[in-house]
Design a protein around this motif. Structure first.
Motif, short mmCIF file in Angstrom:
data_model
loop_
_atom_site.label_atom_id
_atom_site.label_comp_id
_atom_site.label_asym_id
_atom_site.label_seq_id
_atom_site.Cartn_x
_atom_site.Cartn_y
_atom_site.Cartn_z
N TRP A 4 13.44 0.39 -10.67
CA TRP A 4 13.73 1.17 -11.87
C TRP A 4 14.63 2.32 -11.45
O TRP A 4 14.37 2.97 -10.43
N SER A 64 5.01 -2.13 -9.55
CA SER A 64 4.52 -3.16 -8.62
C SER A 64 3.06 -3.47 -8.92
O SER A 64 2.65 -4.64 -8.93
N GLY A 98 8.53 -4.22 -3.33
CA GLY A 98 9.88 -3.82 -3.73
C GLY A 98 10.90 -4.35 -2.73
O GLY A 98 10.56 -4.62 -1.57
N ASP A 157 -1.31 3.77 2.24
CA ASP A 157 -0.75 3.79 3.59
C ASP A 157 -0.83 5.26 4.03
O ASP A 157 -0.08 6.09 3.53
N ILE A 217 14.46 5.49 -8.79
CA ILE A 217 13.44 6.52 -9.03
C ILE A 217 12.65 6.66 -7.73
O ILE A 217 12.04 5.70 -7.26
N ILE A 259 0.88 -1.18 0.00
CA ILE A 259 0.00 0.00 0.00
C ILE A 259 0.91 1.22 0.00
O ILE A 259 1.92 1.26 0.70
N GLU A 314 13.18 -3.08 -1.02
CA GLU A 314 13.50 -2.31 0.18
C GLU A 314 12.54 -2.59 1.33
O GLU A 314 12.80 -2.24 2.47
N TYR A 337 2.42 5.12 0.16
CA TYR A 337 2.35 6.28 1.04
C TYR A 337 1.58 7.42 0.38
O TYR A 337 1.87 7.76 -0.78
#
Ligand code: MSP
Length: 502
Positions: A293, A26, A261, A51, A300, A12, A263, A14
């Protein structure tokens, strides 16, 4: 019992900045995976959402002199517009400010508190305001005084009375789970990182914040709010009906796949499964961590300030082309450089030339030799049939593994084979010679177009609907060797026209 519904989720997003191609990537990947399952005949459910809590969002709203709720409302609307622009067919859209979601979070929190999985203690440590996350001294030292996530300087040491989730007691169970369920952590490179982290030992996780006003209050202690990540991860439960619609929840849970992703892989493969274990709920079947990407060698992202939006990219190109590019250009799991030039190159090399021409040439020949219909007699070519069988097998297993890039490669083996088939069989010569082989060749070519239309439809739903209307066929899972005799082939506008340089 009927098959469980295939349940797949996006992160979700931000609600504090415009969504860019990273987010779209995604979401499109999830949409493609969902459409693939639907093409196979499964009932599917795709969840996405926003989120919307936390200090960062509160600060952004305040800076713009907008009420936080109005601020997040705007971003939720923008997201819905973007997903409709990108032809994303989601089934559920969770917002963490929804009352229903809040109730779920409160219930989960209360349960974990009551059973001792959440306990109270003091917490002090380096804190990144931007990410709303405490880090260990070591993590900050390793990142040379900066936040290991966003790279901003860490200036705050925060101390609060807090509540902690007993994450440390789940390390062993997590490792056992990973071992027993080798499909859970995907792809392998990301999996190894998670396993290493858990093996090194887990610390309990602080799940409350004292001064963050914009969040869900801790049940029984309104001076604290619940940590945004604890709140956000629960969207996968609240969006599936837990606990307000347990009948629906039972059909959906466990999630078949969370795509995220890289991270945020740790949150989804360590914290989230531990929370589910504490709740005594089954764990998702797979968490897939994809790459980034990049632009000028940087991710990005809003914080690096190098955002590209899908709207900018699609000024000249149909959004389906961007969808196709996302998954065709780089293997799912690795990073890739984003560039308009590359999209255009791909467009020409994969779509306009081989696929577009295959359509055009077949349609023109059918019109010239058979009055715009498929031959009323004839059979499918044996070699192309073999190729279709091979491609379908390969394509299917790669799609099931979310190896979109490989799946498309295999489909292009058929596109290329069909183009070579035209060159080899020379239908124009067969026509001149009045050879009955012409019927077989043209039925085979039309069969290939339908085959490609079906398999490409998860990637390019709108373009494939156009392709299907050219052929007056249904979009469905292809069957190797299928032909339709004596059918009108209406054709239409050029499917992938040459790009006009601006
Ligand atoms: N709100 C959290 C996720 C909570 S999920 C329970 C979050 N939101 S985000 O808005 O920052 O979105 C992050 C996601 O967007 C990444 O996990 C990734 O899926 C996608 N991307 C953002 N930038 C990206 C790239 N440059 N490249 C590819 N995808 C990236 O984290």
């Amino acid at each position: 019992m009927r098959d469980k519904i295939y349940y797949i989720t996006t992160p979700i997003y931000y609600a504090n900045a415009p969504l860019h191609i990273g987010h779209a990537y995604s979401t499109v990947a999830v949409d493609v995976a969902k459409r693939w399952q639907a093409l196979k005949g499964r009932e599917t459910f795709m969840l996405t959402g926003m989120d919307e809590h936390g200090e960062k969002i509160y600060q952004s709203a305040e800076k713009s002199q907008v009420k936080p709720q109005d601020w997040v409302d705007r971003y939720a609307e923008d997201a819905k517009k973007l997903w409709s622009f990108m032809n994303v067919s989601y089934d559920g859209f969770v917002r963490t400010t929804d009352n229903c979601h809040k109730k779920t979070v409160e219930e989960v929190f209360k349960k974990l508190l009551a059973q001792g999985d959440i306990y109270s203690a003091d917490y002090e440590g380096p804190y990144c305001v931007s990410c709303e996350t405490f880090f260990t001294e070591q993590q900050v030292k390793d990142a040379v005084g900066c936040c290991p996530d966003c790279g901003k300087k860490i200036t705050e040491i925060k101390k609060e009375s807090a509540l902690f989730f007993r994450l440390s007691s789940y390390g062993e169970k997590l490792l056992n789970f990973y071992k027993a369920n080798p499909d859970f952590l995907q792809p392998t490179a990301a999996a190894n990182k998670t396993i290493d982290t858990v093996t090194r030992g887990l610390k309990d996780l602080c799940v409350t914040r004292e001064k963050v006003k914009w969040g869900i209050s801790v049940p029984g202690d309104p001076s604290k709010t619940i940590y945004v990540w604890f709140d956000a991860l629960i969207n996968y439960l609240s969006g599936a009906g837990f606990p307000h619609d347990m009948e629906r929840f039972r059909k959906l849970w466990p999630a078949d796949c969370h795509i995220v992703g890289k991270e945020i892989y740790y949150f989804h493969t360590v914290i989230w499964p531990a929370m589910l274990m504490a709740l005594d709920l089954p764990l998702p079947k797979k968490v897939y961590g994809h790459g980034w990407w990049t632009l000028r060698n940087d991710k990005i992202s809003k914080s690096t300030g190098n955002i590209v939006t899908p709207y900018e990219v699609c000024e000249q190109l149909h959004p389906d082309i961007l969808r196709f590019f996302f998954l065709r250009e780089m293997p799912f799991g690795t990073d890739g450089a984003f560039s308009l030039v590359r999209i255009e190159e791909r467009y020409v090399a994969d779509l306009a030339n081989p696929l577009g021409n295959l359509f055009k040439r077949t349609e023109v020949m059918l019109s010239k030799y058979f009055g715009g219909k498929t031959p009323s007699d004839g059979s499918f070519d044996g070699e192309i049939l073999q190729k279709q069988k091979e491609v379908l097998l390969k394509f299917s297993s790669l799609m099931d593994e979310l190896q979109f890039h490989g799946a498309l490669n295999s489909l292009w083996e058929l596109v290329d084979a069909a183009n070579r088939f035209i060159e080899e069989k020379k239908p124009w010569v067969l026509y001149k010679e009045k050879s009955p082989r012409l019927n077989d060749v043209m039925l085979t070519l039309e069969g290939c177009l339908e085959f490609c239309t079906g398999l490409l439809s998860p990637f390019m739903p709108v373009k494939c609907a156009e392709m299907a209307s050219h052929l007056d066929c249904e979009i469905k899972m292809p069957e190797p060797g299928a032909i339709r005799k004596g059918q009108l082939i209406p054709g239409g506008e050029i499917l992938f026209p040459a790009l006009v340089k601006k």
